[in-house]
Scaffold this active site. Sequence first.
Site, PDB file in Angstrom:
ATOM      1  N   GLU A 169      19.092 -28.649  38.897  1.00 42.54           N
ATOM      2  CA  GLU A 169      20.075 -29.148  39.868  1.00 42.54           C
ATOM      3  C   GLU A 169      19.625 -30.391  40.625  1.00 42.54           C
ATOM      4  O   GLU A 169      19.400 -30.343  41.844  1.00 42.54           O
ATOM      5  CB  GLU A 169      20.436 -28.036  40.863  1.00 42.54           C
ATOM      6  CG  GLU A 169      21.030 -26.807  40.202  1.00 42.54           C
ATOM      7  CD  GLU A 169      21.634 -25.826  41.207  1.00 42.54           C
ATOM      8  OE1 GLU A 169      21.453 -26.021  42.416  1.00 42.54           O
ATOM      9  OE2 GLU A 169      22.301 -24.876  40.764  1.00 42.54           O
ATOM     10  N   GLU A 355      22.260 -20.535  35.271  1.00 44.14           N
ATOM     11  CA  GLU A 355      22.377 -19.710  36.486  1.00 44.14           C
ATOM     12  C   GLU A 355      23.831 -19.354  36.722  1.00 44.14           C
ATOM     13  O   GLU A 355      24.712 -20.198  36.577  1.00 44.14           O
ATOM     14  CB  GLU A 355      21.907 -20.456  37.754  1.00 44.14           C
ATOM     15  CG  GLU A 355      20.431 -20.592  37.897  1.00 44.14           C
ATOM     16  CD  GLU A 355      20.042 -21.323  39.188  1.00 44.14           C
ATOM     17  OE1 GLU A 355      20.778 -21.248  40.188  1.00 44.14           O
ATOM     18  OE2 GLU A 355      18.990 -21.981  39.163  1.00 44.14           O
TER      19      GLU A 355
HETATM   20  C1  FCB Z   1      21.189 -22.588  43.028  1.00 42.51           C
HETATM   21  C2  FCB Z   1      19.683 -22.707  42.949  1.00 42.51           C
HETATM   22  C3  FCB Z   1      18.962 -21.392  42.951  1.00 42.51           C
HETATM   23  C4  FCB Z   1      19.602 -20.404  43.897  1.00 42.51           C
HETATM   24  C5  FCB Z   1      21.085 -20.314  43.674  1.00 42.51           C
HETATM   25  C6  FCB Z   1      21.787 -19.332  44.547  1.00 42.51           C
HETATM   26  O1  FCB Z   1      21.731 -23.754  43.553  1.00 42.51           O
HETATM   27  O2  FCB Z   1      19.315 -23.412  41.781  1.00 42.51           O
HETATM   28  O3  FCB Z   1      17.616 -21.635  43.262  1.00 42.51           O
HETATM   29  O4  FCB Z   1      19.287 -20.730  45.188  1.00 42.51           O
HETATM   30  O5  FCB Z   1      21.661 -21.579  43.859  1.00 42.51           O
END
Ligand code: FCB
Length: 445
Positions: A169, A355
């Site tokens: 990110e 994620e």
């Molecule tokens: C993302 C992050 C991860 C976690 C989630 C909830 O933005 O990459 O580390 O904090 O959110």
Amino acid sequence: MPRSTRAQFPDAFRWGVSTSALQIEGASDIEGRRPSVWDTFAAEPGRIRNGDTPAVACDHYHHLDEDLDLVKALGVGAYRFSVSWPRILPRGTGAVNEAGLAFYDRLVDGLLERGVEPWLTLYHWDLPQPLEDAGGWPRRETALAFSDFADVVSRRLGDRVKRWITHNEPWCSTIKGYYEGEFAPGKRDLAAAMQATHHVLLSHGLALPVLRSNVVGGQCGIALSLHPIHTATDSEADRLAATRHDGLRNRWFLDPLHGRGYPEDVLRELGPAAPTIAEGDLATIAGKTDFLGINYYFREIIADDPEGGPMRSRVVETGASDVTGFGWEVYPEGLTELLLRVTRDYHPGPIAITENGATYPDEMAADGKIHDERRAIYIHRHIDALRDAMNGGVDLAGYFVWSLLDNFEWAEGYSKRFGLVHVDFATQERTMKDSGRWFADFLRP
Ligand code: FCB
């Protein structure tokens, strides 16, 4: 109700769980590790909710085997983790800390022994403090330092780790860190933030050939946080604002990675805050990757707002009643939409959802269990959305739940629990939540 089953996905599809070093490891000042920007940031009053710090976190450093057993108990085929730069190169460059590398040796070997494929992220936001002191990501040398770090890690682990993610990110580590000031290092300078985005992307590109030469049969990618962008109304002003907003949120990263350079409309909006780009940088950034990682949490609904930051836009409340503990709308169809869009606009090759997950105010019930049915439904609905995307022609490589464990949720400290496994931060006791059991059932062939 969600209905997808594991059997609807190809055998090669990787199911996994995801974590990051700073959020779980703890052991912040032992065996040679030195501070990262997040250790420094957390020590500043008012930065993190309740004054929490990542110093101990889940003490994963000392609970490695137990945590890897939990990964295995879930029945996942892959585990995404990140390596701590300041544990491996405590000063950011130069001397290597053998104890740091040895920890990741144990982690990787422990995964392989359990039949779980390691997916390694090099950078999940924990820049060594000395590199920040020298200027951080707005400074070009940080990109070169990253490439050296990639070299050290891949020389050591490249024989066993075949999936490499350069950055997690970039939007968060740069825009939230150097412009919005909510993340480490807590700066508020748009030009610095934009220069940081360029150097993070550059560092990704510089690391690719390093990884290729050190990892036989390696597969490399980057993990972006992407959002479907919708308009608040049909007015022309809102539509233009949504396009601008999409420009910085999504296209600013997707375009240069796919060989298109930075989007002209965003460069125009940025004016003097646009980054300096050296000759050859754009070609470096567009280096060939093997997959694209996407982290998906929510959509954004955008209205025009002349005062609304660099893109003159404002995020509007969705009014949705189904929200997570972060107030993020539960919107699985946005994942399908996003995947179709990225596939249509960029043809990125295989996509892995690196994620996706939800925080809820979990409580341990009198029976000693955590009945977090909402999290299981959240995950299942997003898997449905993946299946829809696959049916729409999207090439999908895997899906990783965020997260294995409740952990240090950045500026929110320990107040936001995302785990499939509950962590009692006072005792470090781990308890599989109902959602973890559900995921294991879902995955059982
Ligand atoms: C993302 C992050 C991860 C976690 C989630 C909830 O933005 O990459 O580390 O904090 O959110």
